[in-house]
Design an enzyme around this catalytic site. Structure first.
Site, PDB file in Angstrom:
ATOM      1  N   HIS A  31       0.858  -1.197   0.000  1.00 34.72           N
ATOM      2  CA  HIS A  31       0.000   0.000   0.000  1.00 34.72           C
ATOM      3  C   HIS A  31       0.886   1.236   0.000  1.00 34.72           C
ATOM      4  O   HIS A  31       1.959   1.246   0.587  1.00 34.72           O
ATOM      5  CB  HIS A  31      -0.893   0.009   1.255  1.00 34.72           C
ATOM      6  CG  HIS A  31      -2.065   0.909   1.116  1.00 34.72           C
ATOM      7  ND1 HIS A  31      -2.003   2.252   1.391  1.00 34.72           N
ATOM      8  CD2 HIS A  31      -3.316   0.663   0.684  1.00 34.72           C
ATOM      9  CE1 HIS A  31      -3.187   2.792   1.171  1.00 34.72           C
ATOM     10  NE2 HIS A  31      -4.005   1.851   0.734  1.00 34.72           N
TER      11      HIS A  31
ATOM     12  N   ASP B  74      -8.011  -5.087  -0.823  1.00 35.57           N
ATOM     13  CA  ASP B  74      -8.419  -5.869  -2.001  1.00 35.57           C
ATOM     14  C   ASP B  74      -8.117  -7.349  -1.871  1.00 35.57           C
ATOM     15  O   ASP B  74      -8.573  -8.144  -2.705  1.00 35.57           O
ATOM     16  CB  ASP B  74      -7.713  -5.316  -3.249  1.00 35.57           C
ATOM     17  CG  ASP B  74      -8.176  -3.914  -3.537  1.00 35.57           C
ATOM     18  OD1 ASP B  74      -7.367  -2.975  -3.427  1.00 35.57           O
ATOM     19  OD2 ASP B  74      -9.378  -3.738  -3.817  1.00 35.57           O
TER      20      ASP B  74
HETATM   21  C1  SDX Z   1      -5.864   0.290  -3.227  1.00 38.98           C
HETATM   22  O1  SDX Z   1      -4.135   4.747  -1.883  1.00 38.98           O
HETATM   23  C2  SDX Z   1      -5.158   4.076  -1.404  1.00 38.98           C
HETATM   24  O2  SDX Z   1      -5.676   4.416  -0.340  1.00 38.98           O
HETATM   25  C3  SDX Z   1      -5.643   2.916  -2.280  1.00 38.98           C
HETATM   26  C4  SDX Z   1      -6.724   2.051  -1.661  1.00 38.98           C
HETATM   27  C5  SDX Z   1      -8.000   2.807  -1.491  1.00 38.98           C
HETATM   28  O3  SDX Z   1      -8.809   2.379  -0.660  1.00 38.98           O
HETATM   29  O4  SDX Z   1      -8.242   3.775  -2.298  1.00 38.98           O
HETATM   30  O5  SDX Z   1      -6.280   1.530  -0.420  1.00 38.98           O
HETATM   31  C6  SDX Z   1      -7.068   0.869  -2.574  1.00 38.98           C
HETATM   32  O6  SDX Z   1      -5.517   0.708  -4.297  1.00 38.98           O
HETATM   33  C7  SDX Z   1      -5.060  -0.736  -2.478  1.00 38.98           C
HETATM   34  C8  SDX Z   1      -3.817  -1.227  -3.281  1.00 38.98           C
HETATM   35  C9  SDX Z   1      -4.298  -2.247  -4.313  1.00 38.98           C
HETATM   36  N1  SDX Z   1      -3.200  -2.611  -5.219  1.00 38.98           N
HETATM   37  C10 SDX Z   1      -2.605  -3.817  -5.159  1.00 38.98           C
HETATM   38  O7  SDX Z   1      -2.833  -4.668  -4.304  1.00 38.98           O
HETATM   39  C11 SDX Z   1      -1.604  -4.082  -6.283  1.00 38.98           C
HETATM   40  C12 SDX Z   1      -0.338  -4.736  -5.689  1.00 38.98           C
HETATM   41  N2  SDX Z   1       0.318  -3.751  -4.847  1.00 38.98           N
HETATM   42  C13 SDX Z   1       1.474  -3.043  -5.479  1.00 38.98           C
HETATM   43  O8  SDX Z   1       1.230  -2.733  -6.833  1.00 38.98           O
HETATM   44  C14 SDX Z   1       1.930  -1.877  -4.604  1.00 38.98           C
HETATM   45  O9  SDX Z   1       2.041  -2.348  -3.322  1.00 38.98           O
HETATM   46  C15 SDX Z   1       1.145  -0.594  -4.566  1.00 38.98           C
HETATM   47  C16 SDX Z   1       0.864  -0.066  -5.921  1.00 38.98           C
HETATM   48  C17 SDX Z   1      -0.153  -0.777  -3.826  1.00 38.98           C
HETATM   49  C18 SDX Z   1       2.012   0.404  -3.822  1.00 38.98           C
HETATM   50  O10 SDX Z   1       3.147   0.600  -4.619  1.00 38.98           O
HETATM   51  P1  SDX Z   1       4.411   1.350  -4.002  1.00 38.98           P
HETATM   52  O11 SDX Z   1       3.998   2.541  -3.228  1.00 38.98           O
HETATM   53  O12 SDX Z   1       5.438   1.479  -5.090  1.00 38.98           O
HETATM   54  O13 SDX Z   1       4.916   0.285  -2.932  1.00 38.98           O
HETATM   55  P2  SDX Z   1       6.131   0.536  -1.988  1.00 38.98           P
HETATM   56  O14 SDX Z   1       6.788   1.878  -2.206  1.00 38.98           O
HETATM   57  O15 SDX Z   1       5.657   0.185  -0.606  1.00 38.98           O
HETATM   58  O16 SDX Z   1       7.176  -0.600  -2.503  1.00 38.98           O
HETATM   59  C19 SDX Z   1       8.294  -0.876  -1.667  1.00 38.98           C
HETATM   60  C20 SDX Z   1       8.940  -2.107  -2.251  1.00 38.98           C
HETATM   61  C21 SDX Z   1       9.353  -1.974  -3.707  1.00 38.98           C
HETATM   62  O17 SDX Z   1      10.456  -2.829  -3.891  1.00 38.98           O
HETATM   63  P3  SDX Z   1      11.972  -2.187  -3.744  1.00 38.98           P
HETATM   64  O18 SDX Z   1      12.067  -1.162  -4.848  1.00 38.98           O
HETATM   65  O19 SDX Z   1      12.031  -1.582  -2.346  1.00 38.98           O
HETATM   66  O20 SDX Z   1      12.883  -3.388  -3.935  1.00 38.98           O
HETATM   67  O21 SDX Z   1       8.029  -3.204  -2.199  1.00 38.98           O
HETATM   68  C22 SDX Z   1       7.826  -3.702  -3.516  1.00 38.98           C
HETATM   69  C23 SDX Z   1       8.182  -2.573  -4.441  1.00 38.98           C
HETATM   70  O22 SDX Z   1       8.573  -3.092  -5.709  1.00 38.98           O
HETATM   71  N3  SDX Z   1       6.409  -4.066  -3.599  1.00 38.98           N
HETATM   72  C24 SDX Z   1       5.945  -5.278  -3.914  1.00 38.98           C
HETATM   73  C25 SDX Z   1       4.550  -5.183  -3.833  1.00 38.98           C
HETATM   74  N4  SDX Z   1       4.212  -3.943  -3.485  1.00 38.98           N
HETATM   75  C26 SDX Z   1       5.361  -3.253  -3.335  1.00 38.98           C
HETATM   76  N5  SDX Z   1       6.591  -6.428  -4.254  1.00 38.98           N
HETATM   77  C27 SDX Z   1       5.796  -7.488  -4.527  1.00 38.98           C
HETATM   78  N6  SDX Z   1       4.445  -7.481  -4.469  1.00 38.98           N
HETATM   79  C28 SDX Z   1       3.797  -6.356  -4.122  1.00 38.98           C
HETATM   80  N7  SDX Z   1       2.484  -6.337  -4.067  1.00 38.98           N
END
Ligand code: SDX
Length: 394
Positions: free
Chosen positions: A270, A328
């Site tokens: 998130h 989700d």
């Molecule tokens: C919603 O904003 C809101 O409030 C949204 C929401 C709402 O109610 O409106 O809560 C609803 O959109 C929830 C999120 C739903 N999306 C997903 O579940 C899709 C999978 N999640 C990822 O795409 C991701 O976690 C995001 C898009 C949600 C967040 O992306 P960020 O901000 O880039 O994540 P981060 O900065 O915390 O990432 C840190 C690290 C990164 O790796 P490094 O560069 O540090 O090596 O964690 C990794 C990211 O690549 N990472 C993941 C991951 N999410 C982050 N690796 C594997 N699987 C994942 N799901």
């Protein structure tokens, strides 16, 4: 001091806006609407009552609730001509592509007659959005099924109408179970608002230009459709189906950790929560209770989801990055247990979130200091240089 919370100056300077509607603490995993913890609203309230709370700032008295319901009922008709809009879509169009179009088309029915400078017109618009979204959503499903559209009935509640408009057919009786009604009502509560997420920020930015509010909601729907945002609930089910047996989980965890692999664990992580999403905890229990009460076939998928959660939460990669299940992760399993087709998952997210979108639009329009949004950038392009005629280049 901003209200009851002291925000450090850095936060205030980078804050996109001021809002009194939702408070979210990503480190602590706290979510409150108008000061009421999401856990209490999910347990004791109804989606319609939460809509009133988001719009008006207070929980309604019995009389205020009756008046609110009556106002919404009186706005719950959609012009017959709008029904024709659906037939312009391909037979297999994704319902979110239809929702973007038909919600935007509503702006053509409420444009000249609506004065967004008039407080009464603004509140009327908010009631129209909350009242009409379930109808537009249900019509998407009916269009996909080739079934006749079903219209809302005065004697049904908001969620009963939503389920009835989706599932009722002329040739056999339909009566949603109290378990299904409660589960969907709670799911809409948990999706109602969530501070300045991508789709809400889109609605605010479009609204700050004084665009037609229905067109602003359409922009919010378009944003929510992305799988990184509201589209994740559908992507989680695709992922769980692809994983299938829990014995395959480890290979998917490895894919999710592989920098060169675009695969992400859907339903995990998130932008703000670096702790458990409080909504995920509530949905996880609701999912477990529902599957037990409905004795539905989704049990294996739920078992895989719980095993995936257990393994990921013990994995260094996820622990280091504070990646937890989000709203989700389990919502799709509940929707599937209710018989909602996967293509409609994000549409129902949009129905729930429409209350937050329009409440935040209303709050912004009522803020005497509000101005058009104008995000800035960090320029990373070329320094200044002089033009070179084409025959002098290369
Ligand atoms: C919603 O904003 C809101 O409030 C949204 C929401 C709402 O109610 O409106 O809560 C609803 O959109 C929830 C999120 C739903 N999306 C997903 O579940 C899709 C999978 N999640 C990822 O795409 C991701 O976690 C995001 C898009 C949600 C967040 O992306 P960020 O901000 O880039 O994540 P981060 O900065 O915390 O990432 C840190 C690290 C990164 O790796 P490094 O560069 O540090 O090596 O964690 C990794 C990211 O690549 N990472 C993941 C991951 N999410 C982050 N690796 C594997 N699987 C994942 N799901």
């Amino acid at each position: 001091e901003l209200g009851m919370f002291t925000l450090d100056p850095g936060y205030v300077n980078t804050a996109a806006c001021r809002s009194a509607i939702t408070y979210l603490d990503g480190e602590q995993g706290v979510l409150m609407h108008r000061g009421y913890p999401i856990e209490q609203l999910a347990e004791h309230s109804s989606y319609l009552e939460v809509c009133y709370l988001l719009l008006n700032g207070e929980l309604p008295t019995q009389q205020e609730m009756e008046t609110f319901k009556d106002n919404l009922n009186r706005r719950s008709l959609v012009h017959e001509h709008l029904d024709r809009f659906y037939t312009g879509y391909r037979y297999d169009a994704h319902p979110m592509s239809i929702m973007v179009g038909v919600t935007g088309a509503l702006s053509s029915y409420y444009h000249e007659a609506m004065d967004i400078q008039d407080p009464e017109d603004r509140l009327l618009t908010a009631h129209r959005v909350i009242a009409k979204m379930p109808i537009l959503a249900a019509h998407c499903y009916k269009y996909a099924m080739g079934h006749p559209f079903v219209h809302p009935r005065y004697e049904l509640t908001y969620v009963e109408n939503l389920l009835n408009m989706i599932f009722a057919v002329p040739h056999r009786p339909y009566q949603p179970s109290p378990v299904a009604i409660r589960a969907l009502d709670q799911l809409l509560i948990l999706h109602a608002d969530h501070e300045q997420n991508a789709s809400t920020s889109t609605v605010r930015l479009a609204g700050s230009a004084e665009a037609n509010p229905f067109a602003c909601i359409s922009a919010g729907i378009a944003t929510l459709w992305g799988r990184a945002h509201g589209g994740a609930n559908e992507a989680v089910i695709h992922m769980l189906n692809e994983i299938g047996d829990p014995k395959n989980i480890d290979q998917y965890i490895a894919k999710a950790k592989d920098k060169d692999d675009p695969f992400r664990l859907m339903g995990f992580g998130h932008r703000v929560y670096k702790n458990y999403d409080p909504r995920a905890k509530i949905i996880r229990k609701a999912c477990h209770d529902l599957l037990n009460e409905m004795d539905t076939v989704n049990q294996p998928m739920f078992e895989t989801a719980m095993r995936l959660e257990e393994i990921a939460l013990q994995d260094e990669y996820f622990i280091e990055r504070k990646l937890y299940p989000n709203v989700d992760f389990y919502s799709g399993i509940i929707l599937q247990a209710l018989g909602i087709p996967m293509s409609m998952f994000t549409v129902l997210f949009a129905v729930g979130r429409s209350a937050g979108w329009i409440s935040q639009w209303l709050e912004m329009m009522e803020d005497a200091d509000f101005r058009i949004g104008r995000p800035r950038q960090l320029y990373t392009g070329s320094q200044q240089r002089d033009y070179v005629p084409i025959d002098k280049r290369g």
